[in-house]
Design an enzyme around this catalytic site. Structure first.
Site, PDB file in Angstrom:
ATOM      1  N   TYR A 163       7.504 -14.673  -8.696  1.00 45.84           N
ATOM      2  CA  TYR A 163       7.488 -14.027  -7.371  1.00 45.84           C
ATOM      3  C   TYR A 163       8.942 -13.743  -6.980  1.00 45.84           C
ATOM      4  O   TYR A 163       9.698 -14.649  -6.643  1.00 45.84           O
ATOM      5  CB  TYR A 163       6.855 -14.917  -6.304  1.00 45.84           C
ATOM      6  CG  TYR A 163       5.352 -15.137  -6.423  1.00 45.84           C
ATOM      7  CD1 TYR A 163       4.547 -14.289  -7.180  1.00 45.84           C
ATOM      8  CD2 TYR A 163       4.736 -16.176  -5.747  1.00 45.84           C
ATOM      9  CE1 TYR A 163       3.178 -14.499  -7.274  1.00 45.84           C
ATOM     10  CE2 TYR A 163       3.366 -16.389  -5.829  1.00 45.84           C
ATOM     11  CZ  TYR A 163       2.598 -15.546  -6.598  1.00 45.84           C
ATOM     12  OH  TYR A 163       1.236 -15.758  -6.684  1.00 45.84           O
ATOM     13  N   ARG A 173      -5.534  -9.233   0.987  1.00 49.18           N
ATOM     14  CA  ARG A 173      -4.122  -8.794   1.082  1.00 49.18           C
ATOM     15  C   ARG A 173      -3.853  -8.047   2.376  1.00 49.18           C
ATOM     16  O   ARG A 173      -3.029  -7.143   2.440  1.00 49.18           O
ATOM     17  CB  ARG A 173      -3.749  -7.978  -0.145  1.00 49.18           C
ATOM     18  CG  ARG A 173      -3.998  -8.780  -1.438  1.00 49.18           C
ATOM     19  CD  ARG A 173      -3.865  -7.945  -2.657  1.00 49.18           C
ATOM     20  NE  ARG A 173      -4.181  -8.665  -3.874  1.00 49.18           N
ATOM     21  CZ  ARG A 173      -3.331  -9.379  -4.591  1.00 49.18           C
ATOM     22  NH1 ARG A 173      -2.094  -9.510  -4.211  1.00 49.18           N
ATOM     23  NH2 ARG A 173      -3.714  -9.971  -5.708  1.00 49.18           N
TER      24      ARG A 173
END
Ligand SMILES: NC(=O)c1ccc[n+]([C@@H]2O[C@H](COP(=O)([O-])OP(=O)(O)OC[C@H]3O[C@@H](n4cnc5c(N)ncnc54)[C@H](OP(=O)(O)O)[C@@H]3O)[C@@H](O)[C@H]2O)c1
Length: 331
Positions: A56, A208
């Site tokens: 990430y 999301r």
């Protein structure tokens, strides 16, 4: 905060976990001070499970968590780390590497970036098609023996892989997408996890942001936002999916809660073995997400929610075609 038992290897965690991915560019730019304040506030309010991945932001997310840990009590939090995804300096995705040597190398770098001496749950982000899962889990099990890892998890794998992995070393949890509009795990995966006593850390519980009540056709995603390429956020699909959100909003308003809260509460209501990971990266979003813990849903509420958002009603797959093809969980 209420707690939940995650799997059967001895972990108890706050009923909601915090996923840090969005704090490192996956959903466009984020603010570091706000990210750190959000992590601190989450822990102050009872969140114990903090989820990250070494890929990430190519280490950025772990360095961020490392900074947050300086003001947190390390022993009060559970750190979940994914590894294996390969990325270039420009952020490009280059495949997966979960060979035993890669497991140990990635773990060594992660421990340094986080500034800790062990990881609570360590997991391959995806099945590496070139490496039998037994070899990957076997290497993590060696790291458990050596004291660098406490528990082993999996991510986005299917029932057969779960069984093979669990036969090598007890698996604590599977991290996988689960929401009102992503219910694929209800087929063979969830029954297998329940049979084996393995927990679920559910991600994408708001798809999301799509079913958060804060998305609209006017909202533009900027920069490296995953949603620029997600089939569910494009054109006709988006219009159809936002119509589902409107139907959900009517149910939420009747209950006096927000759309995001009712969507998270629905996942919480699917079983005590499920810990939703919320992806809040701002204090106001965190506050809203934690409010879902107060929403006790009745059988009548659940029926109304599923009438508003019927199973399989979403338009578009949860990832783009190439990524869908790499998901063991979708085979
Ligand atoms: N294992 C895997 O393959 C995998 C994949 C993806 C994620 N994950 C993990 O799961 C975590 C959560 O996933 P996710 O980010 O996709 O989850 P999500 O909760 O479905 O989506 C998070 C997004 O929803 C929006 N949102 C709007 N209202 C919100 C609210 N009240 N609370 C939280 N978010 C709100 C936010 O976008 P805006 O801020 O733009 O409004 C936020 O970035 C990640 O951080 C990561 O740790 C794992």
């Amino acid at each position: 905060m209420n707690t939940r038992k995650l799997g059967s290897t001895g972990i108890t965690t706050g009923a909601l976990g915090l996923g840090l991915m969005g704090m490192s560019g996956m959903y466009g730019p984020s603010d570091e001070a706000e990210s750190l304040a959000t992590i601190q506030a989450a822990v102050d309010r009872g969140v114990t499970l903090l989820d990250t991945g070494d890929f990430y932001g190519m280490g950025h997310n772990e360095l961020l968590l490392g900074r947050a840990l300086k003001t947190l009590d390390r022993d009060r939090v559970l750190i979940s780390v994914k590894f294996g995804a390969q990325r270039g300096p420009d952020g490009s995705w280059l495949g997966y590497d979960a060979r035993p040597a890669a497991v140990k190398t990635a773990l060594a770098y992660t421990l340094n970036r986080l500034g800790v001496d062990h990881i609570d749950i360590y997991r391959p982000a995806r099945l590496d098609p070139a490496v039998p899962i037994e070899e990957t889990v076997g290497a993590i099990a060696e790291m458990v023996q050596a004291g660098y890892v406490r528990h082993i998890g999996l991510s986005e794998v299917g029932a057969e892989t779960i069984r093979r992995a669990h036969a090598v070393h007890p698996i604590t949890d599977l991290q996988i997408e689960y929401s009102l509009i992503s219910r694929g795990i209800e087929g063979s995966i969830l029954p297998t996890l329940r049979e084996l006593g393995i927990g679920v850390t559910a991600y994408g519980v708001l798809s999301r942001g799509l079913i958060s009540g804060h998305w609209s056709t006017e909202r533009q995603s900027v920069g490296t936002d995953f949603r620029n390429h997600s089939p569910r956020f494009q054109g006709e699909n988006l219009a159809q999916n936002l119509a589902l959100v409107d139907a959900l909003r009517a149910v939420a308003e009747a209950r006096g809660v927000s759309v995001a809260q009712i969507a998270i509460a629905w996942v919480l209501a699917q079983g005590e073995d499920i810990v939703p990971l919320v992806g809040a990266r701002r204090l106001d979003r965190l506050d809203e997400a934690l409010g879902s813990l107060e929403v006790g849903l009745t059988a009548e509420d659940l029926a109304q929610i599923e009438k508003a958002v019927p199973k399989d009603a979403a338009a578009g797959s949860r990832y783009a075609a190439e990524q869908m093809a790499s998901l063991d969980s979708e085979r």
